[in-house]
Motif scaffolding. Structure first.
Motif, PDB file in Angstrom:
ATOM      1  N   SER A 104       0.765  -1.276   0.071  1.00 26.51           N
ATOM      2  CA  SER A 104       0.210   0.075  -0.111  1.00 26.51           C
ATOM      3  C   SER A 104       1.114   1.195  -0.061  1.00 26.51           C
ATOM      4  O   SER A 104       1.828   1.116   0.730  1.00 26.51           O
ATOM      5  CB  SER A 104      -0.845  -0.149   1.408  1.00 26.51           C
ATOM      6  N   PRO A 105       0.612   2.209  -0.697  1.00 26.41           N
ATOM      7  CA  PRO A 105       1.321   3.572  -0.744  1.00 26.41           C
ATOM      8  C   PRO A 105       1.292   4.270   0.537  1.00 26.41           C
ATOM      9  O   PRO A 105       2.278   4.981   0.854  1.00 26.41           O
ATOM     10  CB  PRO A 105       0.816   4.112  -2.021  1.00 26.41           C
ATOM     11  N   LEU A 106       0.250   3.883   1.403  1.00 27.75           N
ATOM     12  CA  LEU A 106      -0.061   4.497   2.501  1.00 27.75           C
ATOM     13  C   LEU A 106       0.890   3.849   3.769  1.00 27.75           C
ATOM     14  O   LEU A 106       1.238   4.562   4.713  1.00 27.75           O
ATOM     15  CB  LEU A 106      -1.343   4.665   3.086  1.00 27.75           C
ATOM     16  N   LEU A 107       1.214   2.660   3.379  1.00 24.19           N
ATOM     17  CA  LEU A 107       2.003   2.001   4.433  1.00 24.19           C
ATOM     18  C   LEU A 107       3.022   1.103   3.729  1.00 24.19           C
ATOM     19  O   LEU A 107       3.077  -0.081   3.763  1.00 24.19           O
ATOM     20  CB  LEU A 107       1.178   0.891   5.179  1.00 24.19           C
ATOM     21  N   PRO A 108       4.086   1.736   3.007  1.00 27.28           N
ATOM     22  CA  PRO A 108       4.877   1.315   2.048  1.00 27.28           C
ATOM     23  C   PRO A 108       5.849   0.421   2.985  1.00 27.28           C
ATOM     24  O   PRO A 108       6.560  -0.568   2.240  1.00 27.28           O
ATOM     25  CB  PRO A 108       5.733   2.360   1.521  1.00 27.28           C
ATOM     26  N   GLU A 109       6.121   0.660   4.270  1.00 25.57           N
ATOM     27  CA  GLU A 109       6.936  -0.244   5.122  1.00 25.57           C
ATOM     28  C   GLU A 109       6.227  -1.727   5.521  1.00 25.57           C
ATOM     29  O   GLU A 109       6.885  -2.592   6.078  1.00 25.57           O
ATOM     30  CB  GLU A 109       7.264   0.631   6.568  1.00 25.57           C
ATOM     31  N   VAL A 110       5.000  -2.005   5.129  1.00 20.41           N
ATOM     32  CA  VAL A 110       4.351  -3.067   5.432  1.00 20.41           C
ATOM     33  C   VAL A 110       4.204  -4.082   4.380  1.00 20.41           C
ATOM     34  O   VAL A 110       3.873  -3.604   3.283  1.00 20.41           O
ATOM     35  CB  VAL A 110       2.988  -2.959   6.282  1.00 20.41           C
ATOM     36  N   PRO A 111       4.904  -5.184   4.343  1.00 18.31           N
ATOM     37  CA  PRO A 111       5.088  -6.130   3.383  1.00 18.31           C
ATOM     38  C   PRO A 111       3.746  -6.964   3.176  1.00 18.31           C
ATOM     39  O   PRO A 111       2.957  -7.038   4.176  1.00 18.31           O
ATOM     40  CB  PRO A 111       5.969  -7.142   3.672  1.00 18.31           C
ATOM     41  N   PRO A 112       3.482  -7.504   1.929  1.00 19.81           N
ATOM     42  CA  PRO A 112       2.085  -8.138   1.708  1.00 19.81           C
ATOM     43  C   PRO A 112       2.190  -9.488   2.426  1.00 19.81           C
ATOM     44  O   PRO A 112       3.324 -10.069   2.704  1.00 19.81           O
ATOM     45  CB  PRO A 112       2.211  -8.418   0.057  1.00 19.81           C
ATOM     46  N   VAL A 113       0.960 -10.058   2.900  1.00 15.29           N
ATOM     47  CA  VAL A 113       0.934 -11.339   3.342  1.00 15.29           C
ATOM     48  C   VAL A 113       1.385 -12.300   2.390  1.00 15.29           C
ATOM     49  O   VAL A 113       1.856 -13.400   2.942  1.00 15.29           O
ATOM     50  CB  VAL A 113      -0.618 -11.486   3.802  1.00 15.29           C
ATOM     51  N   ALA A 114       1.308 -11.840   1.188  1.00 13.05           N
ATOM     52  CA  ALA A 114       1.889 -12.935   0.171  1.00 13.05           C
ATOM     53  C   ALA A 114       3.228 -13.292   0.285  1.00 13.05           C
ATOM     54  O   ALA A 114       3.623 -14.103  -0.222  1.00 13.05           O
ATOM     55  CB  ALA A 114       1.440 -12.345  -1.238  1.00 13.05           C
ATOM     56  N   ASP A 115       3.910 -12.565   0.758  1.00 10.79           N
ATOM     57  CA  ASP A 115       5.351 -12.729   1.339  1.00 10.79           C
ATOM     58  C   ASP A 115       5.447 -13.939   2.135  1.00 10.79           C
ATOM     59  O   ASP A 115       6.459 -14.699   1.789  1.00 10.79           O
ATOM     60  CB  ASP A 115       5.699 -11.593   1.908  1.00 10.79           C
ATOM     61  N   THR A 116       4.551 -14.278   2.846  1.00  2.17           N
ATOM     62  CA  THR A 116       4.492 -15.377   3.550  1.00  2.17           C
ATOM     63  C   THR A 116       3.667 -16.570   3.175  1.00  2.17           C
ATOM     64  O   THR A 116       3.887 -17.743   3.276  1.00  2.17           O
ATOM     65  CB  THR A 116       4.099 -14.898   5.201  1.00  2.17           C
ATOM     66  N   LEU A 117       2.427 -15.996   2.627  1.00  2.70           N
ATOM     67  CA  LEU A 117       1.566 -17.256   1.985  1.00  2.70           C
ATOM     68  C   LEU A 117       1.305 -16.644   0.614  1.00  2.70           C
ATOM     69  O   LEU A 117       0.432 -15.876   0.151  1.00  2.70           O
ATOM     70  CB  LEU A 117       0.047 -16.878   2.790  1.00  2.70           C
ATOM     71  N   PRO A 118       2.383 -17.376  -0.390  1.00  2.00           N
ATOM     72  CA  PRO A 118       2.431 -16.984  -1.782  1.00  2.00           C
ATOM     73  C   PRO A 118       0.807 -17.027  -2.423  1.00  2.00           C
ATOM     74  O   PRO A 118       0.080 -18.063  -2.096  1.00  2.00           O
ATOM     75  CB  PRO A 118       3.318 -18.060  -2.309  1.00  2.00           C
ATOM     76  N   GLY A 119       0.759 -16.044  -3.385  1.00  2.00           N
ATOM     77  CA  GLY A 119      -0.564 -15.795  -3.897  1.00  2.00           C
ATOM     78  C   GLY A 119      -1.751 -15.318  -3.238  1.00  2.00           C
ATOM     79  O   GLY A 119      -3.029 -15.012  -3.552  1.00  2.00           O
ATOM     80  N   PHE A 120      -1.589 -14.988  -1.913  1.00  2.00           N
ATOM     81  CA  PHE A 120      -2.693 -14.586  -1.108  1.00  2.00           C
ATOM     82  C   PHE A 120      -2.850 -12.972  -1.720  1.00  2.00           C
ATOM     83  O   PHE A 120      -1.880 -12.397  -1.645  1.00  2.00           O
ATOM     84  CB  PHE A 120      -2.336 -14.313   0.409  1.00  2.00           C
ATOM     85  N   ASP A 121      -4.161 -12.832  -1.929  1.00  4.94           N
ATOM     86  CA  ASP A 121      -4.356 -11.451  -2.671  1.00  4.94           C
ATOM     87  C   ASP A 121      -5.843 -11.308  -2.481  1.00  4.94           C
ATOM     88  O   ASP A 121      -6.767 -11.527  -3.251  1.00  4.94           O
ATOM     89  CB  ASP A 121      -4.146 -11.397  -4.165  1.00  4.94           C
ATOM     90  N   VAL A 122      -6.275 -10.330  -1.409  1.00  8.38           N
ATOM     91  CA  VAL A 122      -7.662 -10.077  -1.072  1.00  8.38           C
ATOM     92  C   VAL A 122      -7.979  -8.498  -0.930  1.00  8.38           C
ATOM     93  O   VAL A 122      -6.953  -7.884  -0.408  1.00  8.38           O
ATOM     94  CB  VAL A 122      -8.089 -10.639   0.192  1.00  8.38           C
ATOM     95  N   VAL A 123      -8.710  -8.044  -1.854  1.00 10.88           N
ATOM     96  CA  VAL A 123      -9.003  -6.564  -1.760  1.00 10.88           C
ATOM     97  C   VAL A 123     -10.688  -6.178  -1.738  1.00 10.88           C
ATOM     98  O   VAL A 123     -11.287  -7.412  -1.984  1.00 10.88           O
ATOM     99  CB  VAL A 123      -8.409  -6.039  -2.790  1.00 10.88           C
ATOM    100  N   PHE A 124     -10.951  -5.187  -1.371  1.00  7.64           N
ATOM    101  CA  PHE A 124     -12.375  -4.684  -1.699  1.00  7.64           C
ATOM    102  C   PHE A 124     -12.424  -3.975  -2.821  1.00  7.64           C
ATOM    103  O   PHE A 124     -11.777  -3.152  -2.944  1.00  7.64           O
ATOM    104  CB  PHE A 124     -12.889  -3.919  -0.425  1.00  7.64           C
ATOM    105  N   TRP A 125     -13.466  -4.312  -3.703  1.00  6.56           N
ATOM    106  CA  TRP A 125     -13.470  -3.434  -5.143  1.00  6.56           C
ATOM    107  C   TRP A 125     -14.769  -2.938  -5.386  1.00  6.56           C
ATOM    108  O   TRP A 125     -15.563  -3.325  -4.658  1.00  6.56           O
ATOM    109  CB  TRP A 125     -13.038  -4.653  -6.169  1.00  6.56           C
ATOM    110  N   GLN A 126     -14.944  -2.021  -6.299  1.00  6.56           N
ATOM    111  CA  GLN A 126     -15.862  -1.414  -6.615  1.00  6.56           C
ATOM    112  C   GLN A 126     -15.982  -1.263  -8.168  1.00  6.56           C
ATOM    113  O   GLN A 126     -15.028  -0.965  -8.712  1.00  6.56           O
ATOM    114  CB  GLN A 126     -16.120  -0.133  -6.050  1.00  6.56           C
ATOM    115  N   GLY A 127     -17.006  -1.504  -8.804  1.00  4.89           N
ATOM    116  CA  GLY A 127     -17.170  -1.424 -10.285  1.00  4.89           C
ATOM    117  C   GLY A 127     -18.601  -0.897 -10.625  1.00  4.89           C
ATOM    118  O   GLY A 127     -19.480  -1.008  -9.855  1.00  4.89           O
TER     119      GLY A 127
END
Length: 327
Positions: free
Chosen positions: A234-257
């Motif tokens: 996240s650009p707001l928390l650039p120091e926090v790594p993705p969960v995917a670094d520990t659990l490969p492929g993990f990618d969850v977001v809230f989206w709007q379309g």
């Protein structure tokens, strides 16, 4: 001189597909000639509402008519979703749909529309926003891997809050627990604010929360950020790594379309889609939303359709496997 009867006969003699194409070609003539309503299933003031209004404001410059956001909260966004699914398919009633369209069919199958893929037409993506896994300082973990180890050493003793059963951050937590092989206790609240209050007090130990909502307590040190739910930082928390670094492929977001009712003429969809792309491509709008932790997405109808289909399947599978039931 060509008589009207001759013209009518020629029209009827044309192949059906040709007549349909002719009708579609004329469908966008003069569109829009009056204000366009964009319905959202959320109350005013939140990220979804703010993003909807920012995009609508920019779209009306392209369409030449007011684009008015209407808040229709209720029934896990089903009130707004159903109103658009049942609206006249003329392009004057649109939906800012969200991840709930992919969740409701499995979690609450009595809600309408029961088959969003058949009852709504995707127009294009609007935004994605990630969650941050943050914990009370009493949790002896400095990163995601350490948190998983702590939870494994204390099965069922980590109270994991959410903004409600079936909310995206709850499903994010359920998927995280499933992928990590840990047992935690889910504590649902009526919204993110009361859950955050309990986290600050240490009565729950962890939660996935929208980055923009968690940012104030993270900055003051009341909680500790361990991982970002999206594949990218996240650009707001650039120091926090993705969960995917520990659990490969993990990618969850809230989206709007943006969606329209089934049957909306293709030329109208194309006109709305072009206005949406102009809005989501606008650098000023992107910068404005980035300040709130929202990643504006420029995506066509196919991208949104694929996302809805993919998440309807994946969330449905998780809901069934985890035995998640609405409150």
């Amino acid at each position: 001189m060509v008589h009207r009867r001759t013209l009518l006969a020629a029209s009827l003699a044309a192949p059906p597909l040709a007549r349909a194409a002719s009708a579609q070609t004329g469908a966008a003539d003069g569109y829009p000639s009056r204000p366009v309503a964009v319905l959202t299933g959320y109350t005013p003031g939140g990220v979804t509402d703010t993003a909807a209004r920012a995009v609508a404001e920019r779209m009306q410059r392209e369409l030449g008519q007011p684009v008015v956001v209407e808040n229709r909260p209720g029934a896990a966004t089903a009130v707004a979703n159903t109103a658009v699914a049942q609206a006249r398919p003329d392009g004057y009633t649109l939906l800012m749909g969200t991840s709930t369209l992919a969740i409701n069919p499995a979690l609450q199958p009595t809600l309408t529309p029961r088959e969003p893929m058949r009852e709504l037409v995707p127009v294009g993506m609007v935004f994605r926003t990630a969650f941050v896994l943050h914990v009370h300082p009493s949790v002896p973990a400095k990163n995601t891997a350490e948190f998983i180890a702590h939870a494994k050493a204390n099965p069922g003793q980590v109270n994991f809050g959410s903004s409600g059963t079936g909310a995206v951050n709850h499903l994010c937590q359920a998927l995280f627990a499933q992928r990590a092989g840990i047992e935690v206790t889910h504590v649902p609240f009526r919204g993110g604010a009361p859950a955050l209050l309990e986290l600050r007090q240490g009565r729950i130990q962890a939660m996935f929360q929208a980055v923009q909502e968690a940012l104030p307590v993270l900055r003051e040190g009341t909680t500790r950020g361990l991982g970002i739910s999206s594949a990218e930082r996240s650009p707001l928390l650039p120091e926090v790594p993705p969960v995917a670094d520990t659990l490969p492929g993990f990618d969850v977001v809230f989206w709007q379309g943006l969606f329209a009712p089934v049957g909306t003429p293709e030329p109208v969809l194309a006109r709305v889609g072009a206005a949406l792309r102009a809005a989501t491509d606008d650098p000023a709008l992107r910068a404005r939303m980035a300040e709130q932790g929202v990643s504006v997405q420029t995506g066509d109808a196919a991208m949104l359709r694929d996302l809805l289909a993919r998440e309807t399947e994946s969330w449905g599978k998780l809901i069934r496997e985890a035995g998640i039931k609405p409150d």
